[in-house]
Each structure stands twice: as structure tokens, then as C-alpha cells.
Design an enzyme around this catalytic site. Sequence first.
Site, PDB file in Angstrom:
ATOM      1  CB  THR A 125      -4.791   3.724   8.578  1.00  0.00           C
ATOM      2  OG1 THR A 125      -4.014   2.766   7.857  1.00  0.00           O
ATOM      3  CG2 THR A 125      -3.854   4.746   9.181  1.00  0.00           C
ATOM      4  CD  GLU A 147      -2.786   1.283   2.399  1.00  0.00           C
ATOM      5  OE1 GLU A 147      -3.689   2.135   2.346  1.00  0.00           O
ATOM      6  OE2 GLU A 147      -2.661   0.465   3.319  1.00  0.00           O
ATOM      7  CG  ASP A 162      -7.929  -2.142   0.851  1.00  0.00           C
ATOM      8  OD1 ASP A 162      -7.235  -1.838   1.828  1.00  0.00           O
ATOM      9  OD2 ASP A 162      -8.276  -1.322  -0.021  1.00  0.00           O
ATOM     10  CB  ILE A 167      -1.777  -0.433   9.667  1.00  0.00           C
ATOM     11  CG1 ILE A 167      -0.455  -0.693  10.392  1.00  0.00           C
ATOM     12  CG2 ILE A 167      -2.903  -0.174  10.670  1.00  0.00           C
ATOM     13  CD1 ILE A 167       0.038   0.487  11.232  1.00  0.00           C
ATOM     14  CG  ASP A 168      -7.426  -3.323   5.955  1.00  0.00           C
ATOM     15  OD1 ASP A 168      -7.660  -2.243   5.390  1.00  0.00           O
ATOM     16  OD2 ASP A 168      -8.224  -4.269   5.973  1.00  0.00           O
ATOM     17  CG  ASP A 196      -3.510  -2.549   4.114  1.00  0.00           C
ATOM     18  OD1 ASP A 196      -2.804  -1.764   4.771  1.00  0.00           O
ATOM     19  OD2 ASP A 196      -4.675  -2.277   3.761  1.00  0.00           O
TER      20      ASP A 196
END
Length: 263
Positions: free
Chosen positions: A91, A70, A218, A88-89, A86
Amino acid sequence: MTLAADLLDIATRIARDAGALAHRRRQEGVTVAATKSAAADIVTAADREVEAYIRAELARERPGDGFFGEESGAEEGETGITWVVDPIDGTVNYAYGIPAWAVSIAAVEGPPDTASWTALAGVVFNPVTGELFRASRGGGAWLGGQRLAVSEVGPAGGLIATGFGYDPATHAPALEQLSRVMPIARDVRRIGAASLDLASVAAGRMDAYYERGTHPWDHAAGALLVAEAGGTLGGAPGGRPGRGMVIAAGAEFFPVLEAVLDY
């Protein structure tokens, strides 16, 4: 050990370590480093640090593989395997201290293109709850020692997860779409992390999930979780999960949901 199982072992270890790093940084305090598509679409310093850590660990374990993250974009490798990450999905949840965020790591065969890759392994790890969802192609989807399976929807309708984009121009169409979904829904949940929504469908905690505007990182790992839990996936473009739409549900409920979305 198969290639998919080997990739899953690597993803599992790195996701745990990356999640621990992100969790430490959250306890130390969140620094917003930038915004992306809109003012509400933030990037924290931890997003960048955690992705850099994951990328370095993957390069050490499998130096010829590609990477699609990402925060740092796509780079094709030499092995035919690409890691889709990702760091930190969720955020915004992370920044606010809401315990619904995850590290998502998937290994796919093919280029960094959702239309043509085949997912081989995927991990979604929530460091706050300690839950690590994992799947390998042909090996099932798992949470700890429990094999996961999607749910069957009863007469009360489906418990459906969704999300809304950061661009204010998308909100009115999304709400209109939601109004068409409600008659087939038991209720709706908006958690704020697509990877956890998909993991919840795989675990039978949600009956279905749909969302427009998500990115490959994602849903790369979460989509494999759903598929290996016996679920059905679709969307756009090309009938596969993509920017135009992601849909995940059990086989019977999937066409019911897809019909009302009219995407």
C-alpha cells in the site's frame, strides 16, 4: 476440471478486475483512510473498496466459502474453502506511485489459520506491469504461458529479498539479522510487497526471500507459487510461513539462509 483449477480460474478473473479497479483509483488520486499498526502503516480508501469488490464477487461465485481479508477480517464458511485476500499488497508503494504493488488472492482448504490450511490456488497480479502470477496445487506455477521454476544459487551468493516491519522497535533487530545474511548474499532487495517478493522467488528473479511479521494474506498466494515452482518454504511458528518468519528459497539454498537467520 479439478477443484483447484476451478478456484484458480475464479481467482484469476477477480484479481484482474480488482487490479483494474485499484489502478483506476490510483490514477484518480490516493486518499489515506486510516493507519493501522503504526503511523507508516496506512490504509487507503482503495484498499477497502477493492477488498469489498473481491468479497462480493467471491460471494456471488461461491456463496458458501469463507473469507479472510486484510481489511475485513476472517469469516468461516460452510464448504471448507477459505479465500485469503490482500486487496493491495504494498500500500505504501501504491500511495507513492511506485509500480510495485499487487492484488493477492488465494483459496485454501481449511480454516483461516496458516498452521492448518492447505493452499489450493493462488494469484498475484501487478496491474501496473500487467504480470499475473498463478498457481494451483499440483498444477505448477505460471506467468502467462511460462512455467516457473526457482533458481539455483551460484558461488557469488543469493539475490535475497526481505522487508522490515512498520514498528520502529523491530528495526534494530532486523538490521542485525540482515548483517548475518549479507555474507551469503550476492545482494539484497527490499521491494515493499511480500506477494511480489514470493512471486519473484518462484520466477527465479530472486534466489530467496525472508521476512518477519507478515500476515497470512501477505504470503498465502505467494507461498503456493514458490511451492509449485519447486521451492522450499519454512518459517515460524511450526516450521511454516507465519508471523514469526517466512522463508522461501530453492532446496539447496534454503538451509543456508535459515541457518544464518537464527529466528
